[in-house]
Design a protein around this motif. Structure first.
Motif, PDB file in Angstrom:
ATOM      1  N   GLY A 179       3.669  -0.857 -17.002  1.00  0.00           N
ATOM      2  CA  GLY A 179       3.629  -2.141 -16.330  1.00  0.00           C
ATOM      3  C   GLY A 179       2.285  -2.396 -15.670  1.00  0.00           C
ATOM      4  O   GLY A 179       1.573  -1.471 -15.265  1.00  0.00           O
ATOM      5  N   ALA A 180       1.916  -3.670 -15.555  1.00  0.00           N
ATOM      6  CA  ALA A 180       0.624  -4.073 -14.982  1.00  0.00           C
ATOM      7  C   ALA A 180       0.811  -4.657 -13.590  1.00  0.00           C
ATOM      8  O   ALA A 180       1.803  -5.344 -13.310  1.00  0.00           O
ATOM      9  CB  ALA A 180      -0.061  -5.092 -15.886  1.00  0.00           C
ATOM     10  N   LEU A 181      -0.153  -4.392 -12.729  1.00  0.00           N
ATOM     11  CA  LEU A 181      -0.156  -4.900 -11.355  1.00  0.00           C
ATOM     12  C   LEU A 181      -1.488  -5.589 -11.094  1.00  0.00           C
ATOM     13  O   LEU A 181      -2.550  -5.019 -11.347  1.00  0.00           O
ATOM     14  CB  LEU A 181       0.024  -3.751 -10.360  1.00  0.00           C
ATOM     15  CG  LEU A 181      -0.140  -4.074  -8.876  1.00  0.00           C
ATOM     16  CD1 LEU A 181       0.997  -4.958  -8.385  1.00  0.00           C
ATOM     17  CD2 LEU A 181      -0.206  -2.790  -8.041  1.00  0.00           C
ATOM     18  N   MET A 182      -1.432  -6.829 -10.589  1.00  0.00           N
ATOM     19  CA  MET A 182      -2.671  -7.532 -10.255  1.00  0.00           C
ATOM     20  C   MET A 182      -2.552  -8.119  -8.851  1.00  0.00           C
ATOM     21  O   MET A 182      -1.571  -8.792  -8.523  1.00  0.00           O
ATOM     22  CB  MET A 182      -2.985  -8.638 -11.263  1.00  0.00           C
ATOM     23  CG  MET A 182      -4.365  -9.258 -11.039  1.00  0.00           C
ATOM     24  SD  MET A 182      -5.032 -10.137 -12.483  1.00  0.00           S
ATOM     25  CE  MET A 182      -3.960 -11.585 -12.502  1.00  0.00           C
ATOM     26  N   LEU A 183      -3.568  -7.845  -8.033  1.00  0.00           N
ATOM     27  CA  LEU A 183      -3.597  -8.274  -6.641  1.00  0.00           C
ATOM     28  C   LEU A 183      -4.921  -8.959  -6.332  1.00  0.00           C
ATOM     29  O   LEU A 183      -5.962  -8.590  -6.886  1.00  0.00           O
ATOM     30  CB  LEU A 183      -3.468  -7.075  -5.696  1.00  0.00           C
ATOM     31  CG  LEU A 183      -2.375  -6.043  -5.939  1.00  0.00           C
ATOM     32  CD1 LEU A 183      -2.620  -4.827  -5.051  1.00  0.00           C
ATOM     33  CD2 LEU A 183      -1.015  -6.648  -5.669  1.00  0.00           C
ATOM     34  N   THR A 184      -4.893  -9.915  -5.418  1.00  0.00           N
ATOM     35  CA  THR A 184      -6.125 -10.362  -4.789  1.00  0.00           C
ATOM     36  C   THR A 184      -6.207  -9.670  -3.432  1.00  0.00           C
ATOM     37  O   THR A 184      -5.243  -9.681  -2.657  1.00  0.00           O
ATOM     38  CB  THR A 184      -6.181 -11.893  -4.622  1.00  0.00           C
ATOM     39  OG1 THR A 184      -4.971 -12.369  -4.053  1.00  0.00           O
ATOM     40  CG2 THR A 184      -6.413 -12.562  -5.969  1.00  0.00           C
ATOM     41  N   VAL A 185      -7.351  -9.067  -3.180  1.00  0.00           N
ATOM     42  CA  VAL A 185      -7.568  -8.304  -1.954  1.00  0.00           C
ATOM     43  C   VAL A 185      -8.892  -8.754  -1.344  1.00  0.00           C
ATOM     44  O   VAL A 185      -9.356  -9.857  -1.609  1.00  0.00           O
ATOM     45  CB  VAL A 185      -7.563  -6.791  -2.264  1.00  0.00           C
ATOM     46  CG1 VAL A 185      -6.163  -6.349  -2.714  1.00  0.00           C
ATOM     47  CG2 VAL A 185      -8.590  -6.423  -3.326  1.00  0.00           C
ATOM     48  N   GLY A 186      -9.507  -7.918  -0.539  1.00  0.00           N
ATOM     49  CA  GLY A 186     -10.812  -8.223   0.008  1.00  0.00           C
ATOM     50  C   GLY A 186     -11.876  -7.388  -0.677  1.00  0.00           C
ATOM     51  O   GLY A 186     -11.564  -6.412  -1.365  1.00  0.00           O
ATOM     52  N   PRO A 187     -13.139  -7.726  -0.508  1.00  0.00           N
ATOM     53  CA  PRO A 187     -14.207  -6.967  -1.151  1.00  0.00           C
ATOM     54  C   PRO A 187     -14.433  -5.601  -0.519  1.00  0.00           C
ATOM     55  O   PRO A 187     -15.013  -4.711  -1.131  1.00  0.00           O
ATOM     56  CB  PRO A 187     -15.431  -7.865  -0.975  1.00  0.00           C
ATOM     57  CG  PRO A 187     -15.132  -8.656   0.270  1.00  0.00           C
ATOM     58  CD  PRO A 187     -13.650  -8.880   0.240  1.00  0.00           C
ATOM     59  N   GLU A 188     -13.947  -5.437   0.705  1.00  0.00           N
ATOM     60  CA  GLU A 188     -14.116  -4.182   1.432  1.00  0.00           C
ATOM     61  C   GLU A 188     -13.061  -4.113   2.528  1.00  0.00           C
ATOM     62  O   GLU A 188     -12.331  -5.077   2.767  1.00  0.00           O
ATOM     63  CB  GLU A 188     -15.515  -4.107   2.057  1.00  0.00           C
ATOM     64  CG  GLU A 188     -15.797  -5.257   3.009  1.00  0.00           C
ATOM     65  CD  GLU A 188     -17.243  -5.291   3.459  1.00  0.00           C
ATOM     66  OE1 GLU A 188     -18.051  -4.535   2.921  1.00  0.00           O
ATOM     67  OE2 GLU A 188     -17.554  -6.086   4.371  1.00  0.00           O
ATOM     68  N   ALA A 189     -12.972  -2.969   3.184  1.00  0.00           N
ATOM     69  CA  ALA A 189     -11.987  -2.818   4.254  1.00  0.00           C
ATOM     70  C   ALA A 189     -12.336  -3.729   5.432  1.00  0.00           C
ATOM     71  O   ALA A 189     -13.503  -3.839   5.823  1.00  0.00           O
ATOM     72  CB  ALA A 189     -11.936  -1.363   4.710  1.00  0.00           C
ATOM     73  N   GLY A 190     -11.312  -4.376   5.992  1.00  0.00           N
ATOM     74  CA  GLY A 190     -11.562  -5.229   7.151  1.00  0.00           C
ATOM     75  C   GLY A 190     -10.475  -6.253   7.353  1.00  0.00           C
ATOM     76  O   GLY A 190      -9.525  -6.356   6.564  1.00  0.00           O
ATOM     77  N   GLU A 191     -10.606  -7.015   8.426  1.00  0.00           N
ATOM     78  CA  GLU A 191      -9.681  -8.086   8.772  1.00  0.00           C
ATOM     79  C   GLU A 191     -10.484  -9.346   9.074  1.00  0.00           C
ATOM     80  O   GLU A 191     -11.522  -9.280   9.736  1.00  0.00           O
ATOM     81  CB  GLU A 191      -8.847  -7.707  10.002  1.00  0.00           C
ATOM     82  CG  GLU A 191      -7.976  -6.475   9.820  1.00  0.00           C
ATOM     83  CD  GLU A 191      -7.226  -6.115  11.091  1.00  0.00           C
ATOM     84  OE1 GLU A 191      -7.653  -6.567  12.182  1.00  0.00           O
ATOM     85  OE2 GLU A 191      -6.218  -5.384  11.007  1.00  0.00           O
ATOM     86  N   VAL A 192     -10.006 -10.487   8.566  1.00  0.00           N
ATOM     87  CA  VAL A 192     -10.676 -11.757   8.808  1.00  0.00           C
ATOM     88  C   VAL A 192      -9.618 -12.825   9.050  1.00  0.00           C
ATOM     89  O   VAL A 192      -8.429 -12.616   8.805  1.00  0.00           O
ATOM     90  CB  VAL A 192     -11.582 -12.180   7.627  1.00  0.00           C
ATOM     91  CG1 VAL A 192     -12.702 -11.171   7.411  1.00  0.00           C
ATOM     92  CG2 VAL A 192     -10.759 -12.342   6.352  1.00  0.00           C
TER      93      VAL A 192
END
Length: 207
Positions: free
Chosen positions: A143-156
């Motif tokens: 199975g395939a998993l696709m996510l949108t995340v951030g470019p690096e660790a952090g909170e905005v």
């Protein structure tokens, strides 16, 4: 007197409520030109014809779930905000739309693919670590998993319909480590993809 900024933890706890209140405006303002198509093409290419997809944080179903359904895939959309699910049912009455929070997700079935586009990154870092096993647990072998995340660790802080909304990300190495431990290999990760309106996209597959 300087107004004290609200703690990000408090903002993170209001994400679902924000989408409940902003659902109609969000749907009206959400771009539907499908700049996401190249990534949806890649995701779909990993699935069997007529395969099943779980859209976690589906919103109103437009444009992601609707596009996947037009490809002949069987889509189940879940969202924590009842107002979003109500709009999805209104716009696409033939769809499988369910109110459910990905942080506690347990549908009792598995899918050929799981996608969480513009939704997973609203979870805190700790919630993301706890939710990834739940998403992976809904995947079939290969199975395939696709996510949108951030470019690096952090909170905005972002915005939905003019209201502030929380965003967070782990580091790419952390995502890779967690997913590897769950039996998934990262196929690609593109931070702030210029061909996808600046989205940072992670694509993985169960090995």
């Amino acid at each position: 007197m300087t107004k004290q900024r609200e703690p990000l933890s408090a903002l993170a706890g209001r994400t679902v409520d924000t989408y409940e209140r902003q659902a109609t405006r969000y749907d009206a303002e959400r771009g539907k030109s499908l700049f996401e198509r190249p990534w949806l093409d890649r995701f779909s290419s990993l699935l069997p014809p007529g395969g099943s997809v779980l859209d976690a944080g589906c919103g109103t179903g437009d444009p992601i779930a609707h596009d996947l359904a037009r490809r002949g895939l069987r889509v189940t959309g879940v969202d924590a905000a009842q107002a979003m699910i109500a709009l999805a049912r209104q716009k696409h009455p033939g769809g499988d739309w369910r109110q459910a929070d990905m942080r506690t997700l347990d549908l009792g079935t598995v899918f050929d693919g799981v996608i969480a586009w513009d939704s997973f990154f609203h979870l805190t870092g700790d919630e993301q670590r706890a939710t990834l096993p739940r998403l992976a647990g809904h995947l079939k072998p290969r199975g395939a998993l696709m996510l949108t995340v951030g470019p690096e660790a952090g909170e905005v802080v972002g915005a939905v319909g003019g209201a502030p909304v929380f965003h967070a990300s782990l580091s790419p190495d952390d995502y890779r480590a967690v997913l590897t431990g769950l039996g998934l290999a990262v196929i690609d990760f593109v931070p702030e993809d210029p061909d996808c309106n600046g989205h940072s996209v992670l694509l993985a597959q169960r090995t």
